[in-house]
Structure formats: C-alpha cells, structure tokens
Design an enzyme around this catalytic site. Structure first.
Site, PDB file in Angstrom:
ATOM      1  CD  GLU A 131      -2.933   1.117   0.152  1.00  0.00           C
ATOM      2  OE1 GLU A 131      -3.006   2.094  -0.627  1.00  0.00           O
ATOM      3  OE2 GLU A 131      -3.651   0.110   0.054  1.00  0.00           O
ATOM      4  CE  LYS A 207       4.952   7.388  -5.892  1.00  0.00           C
ATOM      5  NZ  LYS A 207       4.970   8.757  -5.318  1.00  0.00           N
TER       6      LYS A 207
END
Length: 435
Positions: A131, A207
C-alpha cells in the site's frame, strides 16, 4: 473470545530511514495495541541498515548490516523500506519463497518485477502487500484491489508525486519560474538534491504502472508507461492556463481504451496537463496527492491525502503489516495477483488525447485558414481558437478535440514549418473536459 496465540509474530525490518524510523517507533511503542489487533505478540527481530554505527538512537542489539542473513532468520514478516532494485529483489524473493510475508513500499521494484514477486508469493502461500508504494498514507491500492474487485474500472487519474505538485502549485500561485520554484522546493526539503526521479516523471511512472496493473487486471511495467516530466514548464505556460481558467498538473493517467471494433487495451501515461480549475484535482495544492477513479457501477471516486513523509507512509506500512500478521495468526491469505485480463498496452501514439497549442503567427489575412488546413489533413478537429494581436504578430491558441496523440504531434510538427508561424510557443495536453 478466542485466546491469543502465544508465539509472537517476528518482524524483520530492512532499512531505517525517515519511514523506517517511524515504523520502528510504532512497532516498539505500540506493541501492546498491535498485539491486540493482530491476536498475537509482535516481536521486532532485527533491523538491517548499511551503517549500524550511524543509528545510535535505535536499539543496538537489533541492528545488523547483513540484510540477507536477517531475511533468512526465523522471522514471519519482512518489511522492506530500502528502495531500489538490487540487491533488494533477491532478498524479497528469498523471503517469499520461504513462506515469509513481505510488506514493501518499493515502487520501482514493484513496477519492474511485481509479477515475479507475486508469483513467488503465490507459490509459497505468503502474502505480498505494498500500500505504501503509491500515494503514501492514502488508502488507494486496497480499494482498487479489493473494494472495487467486483466493478469495472475505466480510468484512474491523479497527482501521485508531491514534489512536482508543490512546484507547479507554487508556480501557479506566485508566477515564479520553474528554476526558482525548484530551488524553493529543495530548500524546504520537498525536492532531493538530485530531483530527476520526481521532476522527470520516473517516480510517477512507476506508480502509474502499479495503478494500471491493479485497476485493469493486466501486467503493466514502468517501461510500458509513457513518461514526460515538468522541466519544460514555463511561467508563460502557467499564465496561458490561467487565461483559460485552467491550471497545470503532472498527472498519472491510466485508462481502459475501447476501439471502434470493441477490442480493449490499456493506456498508461505520465505528463503535464492543463485541467479546468473546477476539476477535483485542480485544487490539490502543495505536496499533497489525490487520485480520481472512475468505475462503471461505483461512478466517480476521489482519494486525497498526504502522499509522503515518515508518519503518513508508516501508517500505510503498518496497515499492511497488521493485515499480513493477522493472516499468519489465523491461517488466512491475502489477495493474490489478478492479471487475468492480460490486455495489451496501447502505444502513446495511438492514445486519444487533446492538445492546447500556443502559436506566434504573422498578423495577416489567411493565417488561420492555412493552420486549419493542416489540422484537417491530419484528421484533427479544432474545439476552440483564441487570438490576441500584438504589433506585427498575433498570439493564436488552438484547443483540439480528442485525436490520436501521433496525429496531434504530426500536426504540430507541420504547423511549425509554415511561413506564417513565427514560433510554436507551447504545446500541452488537456484533460478533465468533454471531448
């Protein structure tokens, strides 16, 4: 009430920088609270750092310079906060193959070797959680992987790099140049001494690869992501955006693209864009992150918060650790990799985009007609044209409708060669508006 497991969950921590230090503090200071949440005691078995003598504030008996040996020891969960590819990749593969769960925030490693790590986790039954790899404290990856698993995500678009957002927000607010604002970001600690990973878009591209992989059940690597940074953004670009009631942001944009024949592909890109000031992402200032998700059933969702920093990122790491530790105690397993769609990645040239083009042109009849003809030849439709006269030249702004990016680039290239065009002042893509 079920009894707590007597055997502790033993944790190995690799790396103890800004985030690692906060994780260490929480593991030690909040041990009782974590044990209550997990259902078993938590034991920090060791901390691997490059130079143990440089960490006098940490428990010295826990420090080691041998990360490989720590990973091989009797631990249940490995938390990795070192970053980079090698030798970290080898350590995490070893841990996963031996059935040890891994929690990592290593976006570069996941973007390049996520499939290999996921396969190792699947084969041994270990958990792989990450996460903290995207958007710091913001709960984003778990909603994509779990909460929206029954939905069909069509788009993920967001600000995922705090450094570039700080720079662009400051340029918009003060009118300062890119160089001046970068200097200020460095002075305040938002930018590294070498800011390349941030300002050239590498961080955001890693990302974007992770986001696209989760959202579209397709393996996407950083090399699949089209990447452009913000070094070329000028104060005049910011002014031009303001005149159109827009602002400039560096966005990661991941889309499910459906062709006319119904075939699907994935587009993943990182580049500066102009967006309307009314858009949800336009008001995200400073070093904050925000991600805008569109799904067929859930509709439009917005995730916003601190995208970096010791405490915020440690929050995401510890959330993953609690999940992994609970699975160890209860005998459960976290979610596996979902890459069943295996959609092809669409080249940037074939991806539909919109352009904002600013030109200095000769102030005489027929100029607009010549320029419009070039657009027509390349099949690009013009959405709006604005003109401002100044002495013997005129400033011409053209905003297009959606068209393949390659067609737009070819249009700009040909326009720049026209005799009536003095200069192509700026070219920027436009997002957040109807096509």
């Amino acid at each position: 009430m079920s009894e707590r497991r007597e055997a502790p969950v033993r944790v190995a921590l690799l790396g103890c920088g800004t985030v690692g230090s906060e994780v260490t503090r929480r593991l030690l200071d909040d041990a009782d609270e974590l044990a209550a949440r997990i259902g078993a005691p938590v034991e920090l078995a060791g901390i691997a750092v490059r130079r143990p003598d440089k960490h006098p504030d940490l428990p010295q008996h826990l420090l080691t310079a041998d990360a490989g040996e720590l990973v091989e020891s009797d631990v249940d969960v490995v938390i990795e906060l070192i970053g980079g590819i090698d030798p970290v990749r080898g350590w995490l593969l070893t841990a996963l193959r031996k059935g040890k769960s891994v929690v990592t925030g290593n976006k570069a490693l996941l973007a390049e070797h996520g499939a290999e790590l996921a396969a190792a986790a699947s084969e041994s039954g270990a958990d792989l959680y990450y996460e903290a790899a995207v958007a710091g404290a913001i709960p984003l990856l778990r909603p994509l992987r779990e909460s929206l698993a029954g939905d069909r995500i069509t788009r993920v678009m967001g600000i995922v790099n705090g450094t570039t957002n700080f720079i662009l927000s400051a340029m918009d607010a003060t009118g300062a140049s890119y160089a001046e604002t970068l200097d200020e970001a460095t002075r305040l600690g938002y930018a590294e001494a070498d800011p390349s990973a941030d300002v050239d878009g590498y961080d955001a591209a890693s990302k974007a690869a992770i986001l696209a992989s989760l959202a579209f059940h397709t393996r996407v690597t950083a090399s699949d992501v089209h990447r452009e940074g913000i070094r070329g953004i000028s104060a005049s670009d910011i002014v031009a955006a303001k005149r159109l009631n827009r602002t400039v942001k560096l966005l990661a944009i991941c889309e499910r693209v459906v062709a006319e024949d119904g075939t699907e592909s994935v587009s993943a890109r990182v580049h500066p864009v102009m967006i309307p000031r009314s858009h949800q992402l336009a008001g995200v200032g400073g070093a904050f992150n925000a991600v805008y998700v569109e799904a067929e059933a859930a509709g439009q969702l917005m995730f916003y918060g601190q995208g970096a920093g010791g405490a915020p990122t440690a929050s995401a790491v510890l959330g993953d650790f609690v999940a992994a530790a609970r699975n160890r105690v209860a005998g459960g397993r976290g979610p596996r990799e979902s890459a069943h769609a295996a959609l092809p990645v669409r080249p940037m040239g074939q991806t539909p985009t919109r352009y904002h083009i600013s030109l200095d042109v000769a102030d005489k009849p027929g100029v607009l007609a010549q320029i419009a003809q070039v657009f027509a030849v390349h099949g690009v439709s013009i959405a709006a044209v604005r003109q401002r006269d100044k002495h013997s030249t005129a400033s011409l702004v053209v905003v297009t409708h959606l068209a393949p990016d390659a067609a737009l680039q070819a249009t700009v290239s040909e326009i720049s060669k026209l005799d009536v065009v003095r200069e192509v002042v700026s070219v920027m893509r436009v997002e957040g508006e109807d096509s």
